[in-house]
Write a protein that holds these residues in place. Structure first.
Motif, PDB file in Angstrom:
ATOM      1  N   CYS A   1       9.377 -23.765  26.819  1.00 45.49           N
ATOM      2  CA  CYS A   1       9.347 -23.592  28.274  1.00 45.49           C
ATOM      3  C   CYS A   1       8.925 -22.171  28.637  1.00 45.49           C
ATOM      4  CB  CYS A   1      10.716 -23.892  28.880  1.00 45.49           C
ATOM      5  SG  CYS A   1      11.232 -25.605  28.696  1.00 45.49           S
ATOM      6  N   GLN A   2       8.228 -22.035  29.740  1.00 44.15           N
ATOM      7  CA  GLN A   2       7.694 -20.737  30.146  1.00 44.15           C
ATOM      8  C   GLN A   2       8.795 -19.719  30.368  1.00 44.15           C
ATOM      9  OE1 GLN A   2       5.194 -20.901  33.588  1.00 44.15           O
ATOM     10  NE2 GLN A   2       4.684 -18.746  33.539  1.00 44.15           N
ATOM     11  N   ASN A   3       9.928 -20.138  30.928  1.00 43.45           N
ATOM     12  CA  ASN A   3      11.007 -19.213  31.261  1.00 43.45           C
ATOM     13  C   ASN A   3      12.152 -19.257  30.245  1.00 43.45           C
ATOM     14  OD1 ASN A   3       9.719 -18.381  33.664  1.00 43.45           O
ATOM     15  ND2 ASN A   3      10.507 -20.196  34.726  1.00 43.45           N
ATOM     16  N   THR A   4      11.850 -19.671  29.016  1.00 44.73           N
ATOM     17  CA  THR A   4      12.902 -19.763  28.011  1.00 44.73           C
ATOM     18  C   THR A   4      13.469 -18.385  27.677  1.00 44.73           C
ATOM     19  OG1 THR A   4      13.461 -20.685  25.860  1.00 44.73           O
ATOM     20  CG2 THR A   4      11.390 -19.526  26.021  1.00 44.73           C
ATOM     21  N   LYS A   5      14.696 -18.388  27.212  1.00 45.69           N
ATOM     22  CA  LYS A   5      15.367 -17.137  26.887  1.00 45.69           C
ATOM     23  C   LYS A   5      14.852 -16.588  25.559  1.00 45.69           C
ATOM     24  CE  LYS A   5      19.991 -15.254  27.468  1.00 45.69           C
ATOM     25  NZ  LYS A   5      21.404 -15.594  27.754  1.00 45.69           N
ATOM     26  N   GLN A   6      14.702 -15.282  25.502  1.00 47.56           N
ATOM     27  CA  GLN A   6      14.230 -14.606  24.305  1.00 47.56           C
ATOM     28  C   GLN A   6      15.450 -14.143  23.500  1.00 47.56           C
ATOM     29  OE1 GLN A   6      12.548 -10.540  24.520  1.00 47.56           O
ATOM     30  NE2 GLN A   6      10.623 -11.464  23.888  1.00 47.56           N
ATOM     31  N   SER A   7      15.475 -14.455  22.214  1.00 46.60           N
ATOM     32  CA  SER A   7      16.600 -14.082  21.363  1.00 46.60           C
ATOM     33  C   SER A   7      16.127 -13.159  20.244  1.00 46.60           C
ATOM     34  CB  SER A   7      17.257 -15.332  20.756  1.00 46.60           C
ATOM     35  OG  SER A   7      17.749 -16.175  21.769  1.00 46.60           O
ATOM     36  N   ARG A   8      16.987 -12.215  19.865  1.00 44.44           N
ATOM     37  CA  ARG A   8      16.651 -11.268  18.815  1.00 44.44           C
ATOM     38  C   ARG A   8      16.871 -11.883  17.434  1.00 44.44           C
ATOM     39  NH1 ARG A   8      19.899  -7.209  18.113  1.00 44.44           N
ATOM     40  NH2 ARG A   8      21.644  -8.212  19.157  1.00 44.44           N
ATOM     41  N   LEU A   9      16.004 -11.548  16.491  1.00 45.04           N
ATOM     42  CA  LEU A   9      16.253 -11.848  15.091  1.00 45.04           C
ATOM     43  C   LEU A   9      17.067 -10.697  14.510  1.00 45.04           C
ATOM     44  CD1 LEU A   9      12.762 -13.191  13.971  1.00 45.04           C
ATOM     45  CD2 LEU A   9      14.878 -14.505  14.179  1.00 45.04           C
ATOM     46  N   THR A  10      18.171 -11.018  13.841  1.00 42.36           N
ATOM     47  CA  THR A  10      19.088  -9.977  13.370  1.00 42.36           C
ATOM     48  C   THR A  10      19.530 -10.242  11.932  1.00 42.36           C
ATOM     49  OG1 THR A  10      21.074 -11.150  14.137  1.00 42.36           O
ATOM     50  CG2 THR A  10      19.985  -9.679  15.716  1.00 42.36           C
ATOM     51  N   TYR A  11      20.116  -9.224  11.341  1.00 43.99           N
ATOM     52  CA  TYR A  11      20.805  -9.367  10.060  1.00 43.99           C
ATOM     53  C   TYR A  11      22.057  -8.491  10.103  1.00 43.99           C
ATOM     54  CZ  TYR A  11      18.696  -4.859   8.597  1.00 43.99           C
ATOM     55  OH  TYR A  11      18.322  -3.547   8.507  1.00 43.99           O
ATOM     56  N   LEU A  12      22.886  -8.607   9.064  1.00 49.41           N
ATOM     57  CA  LEU A  12      24.121  -7.828   9.025  1.00 49.41           C
ATOM     58  C   LEU A  12      23.885  -6.509   8.302  1.00 49.41           C
ATOM     59  CD1 LEU A  12      26.773 -10.569   8.207  1.00 49.41           C
ATOM     60  CD2 LEU A  12      26.280  -9.533  10.423  1.00 49.41           C
ATOM     61  N   ALA A  13      24.241  -5.422   8.964  1.00 47.80           N
ATOM     62  CA  ALA A  13      24.182  -4.100   8.369  1.00 47.80           C
ATOM     63  C   ALA A  13      25.609  -3.593   8.193  1.00 47.80           C
ATOM     64  CB  ALA A  13      23.383  -3.149   9.257  1.00 47.80           C
ATOM     65  N   THR A  14      25.779  -2.566   7.379  1.00 55.66           N
ATOM     66  CA  THR A  14      27.112  -2.023   7.133  1.00 55.66           C
ATOM     67  C   THR A  14      27.142  -0.530   7.400  1.00 55.66           C
ATOM     68  OG1 THR A  14      26.624  -1.642   4.785  1.00 55.66           O
ATOM     69  CG2 THR A  14      27.629  -3.744   5.375  1.00 55.66           C
ATOM     70  N   THR A  15      28.321  -0.024   7.711  1.00 56.68           N
ATOM     71  CA  THR A  15      28.544   1.409   7.812  1.00 56.68           C
ATOM     72  C   THR A  15      29.961   1.701   7.363  1.00 56.68           C
ATOM     73  OG1 THR A  15      28.288   3.359   9.233  1.00 56.68           O
ATOM     74  CG2 THR A  15      29.355   1.447  10.208  1.00 56.68           C
ATOM     75  N   GLY A  16      30.185   2.889   6.857  1.00 60.29           N
ATOM     76  CA  GLY A  16      31.484   3.251   6.305  1.00 60.29           C
ATOM     77  C   GLY A  16      32.485   3.676   7.364  1.00 60.29           C
ATOM     78  N   ALA A  17      33.683   4.034   6.903  1.00 58.47           N
ATOM     79  CA  ALA A  17      34.761   4.464   7.788  1.00 58.47           C
ATOM     80  C   ALA A  17      34.309   5.640   8.652  1.00 58.47           C
ATOM     81  CB  ALA A  17      35.976   4.863   6.960  1.00 58.47           C
ATOM     82  N   SER A  18      34.647   5.586   9.937  1.00 61.51           N
ATOM     83  CA  SER A  18      34.226   6.647  10.841  1.00 61.51           C
ATOM     84  C   SER A  18      34.960   6.491  12.177  1.00 61.51           C
ATOM     85  CB  SER A  18      32.707   6.608  11.042  1.00 61.51           C
ATOM     86  OG  SER A  18      32.243   7.778  11.694  1.00 61.51           O
TER      87      SER A  18
END
Length: 228
Positions: A150-167
């Motif tokens: 559809c012309q007005n369809t919602k755009q979704s991000r492609l993602t993955y899981l990243a990590t970060t340490g204690a902070s």
């Protein structure tokens, strides 16, 4: 004008040199005002965490704040900034109800610990969010997909899981301009936002924007997808 507003003004000055980039800012503004950035699970928490104002609707924001919002959204989409939603004890009350807000923050999901500055006295942020172990965040891959034709369809991000340490990260409660969110990401490498109407704190971590992002990226992420 504050330092963070100066930062936003500089971003807008750079963006408006390119007509395509300037047009993109107002496309994001249209998405924002139309609710297209809302999420089924988070509602408007994502957009309001990037920036919000009780005094002005997004369509009436100063143009440099609109630019700062669009710039932030682009950083998230491109993976330079990752984020994770964190449940709390409820939605924040007025700034004056610091005792009530502090009580809700005591129920913040582990391993996170949120603490409100009970006096603030001119402090640069409302409190702090800390975590004592490695955490995972959603990081954009710089690509998008459309759920249907559809012309007005919602755009979704492609993602993955990243990590970060204690902070830790500065915590901003309620309304806060996009320029302040950007400033915290530049200065501290992370910012936690608990906007009005949201039961979630959104923690944003800078993985690649400016010197702080370069430091954070070298800690843990290694720019590789973690799909397990």
């Amino acid at each position: 004008m504050t330092v963070h507003e100066d930062l936003a003004e500089g971003i807008w000055d750079d963006i408006r040199e390119d007509p395509e980039e300037a047009a993109a800012v107002f496309r994001v503004q249209k998405m924002h005002t139309g609710g297209d950035l809302d999420d089924e699970g988070l509602g408007s928490a994502y957009a309001n965490s990037l920036g919000s104002s009780a005094r002005f609707q997004p369509s009436r924001w100063p143009v440099h704040q609109t630019a700062a919002f669009a710039y932030l959204h682009a950083l998230v989409g491109g993976g330079q900034v990752a984020y994770v939603p964190i449940s709390t004890g409820g939605t924040p009350g007025p700034d004056a109800d610091r005792i009530g807000n502090a009580e809700l923050l005591r129920k913040t999901c582990r391993p996170f610990h949120a603490e409100l500055d009970m006096t603030q006295n001119g402090a640069d942020f409302d409190g702090t969010l800390e975590w004592a172990e490695k955490i995972r965040l959603e990081r954009g891959m710089g690509s998008y997909y459309y759920e249907n034709a559809c012309q007005n369809t919602k755009q979704s991000r492609l993602t993955y899981l990243a990590t970060t340490g204690a902070s830790w990260a500065p915590l901003e409660v309620g309304d806060s301009w996009p320029s302040r969110t950007l400033m915290h990401l530049a200065q501290f490498g992370a910012v936690a936002r608990w906007p009005y109407g949201s039961k979630f704190i959104l923690l944003f971590v800078n993985f690649g924007w400016g010197p702080q992002g370069e430091v954070r990226s070298s800690w843990e992420d290694n720019s590789t997808a973690d799909l397990t």
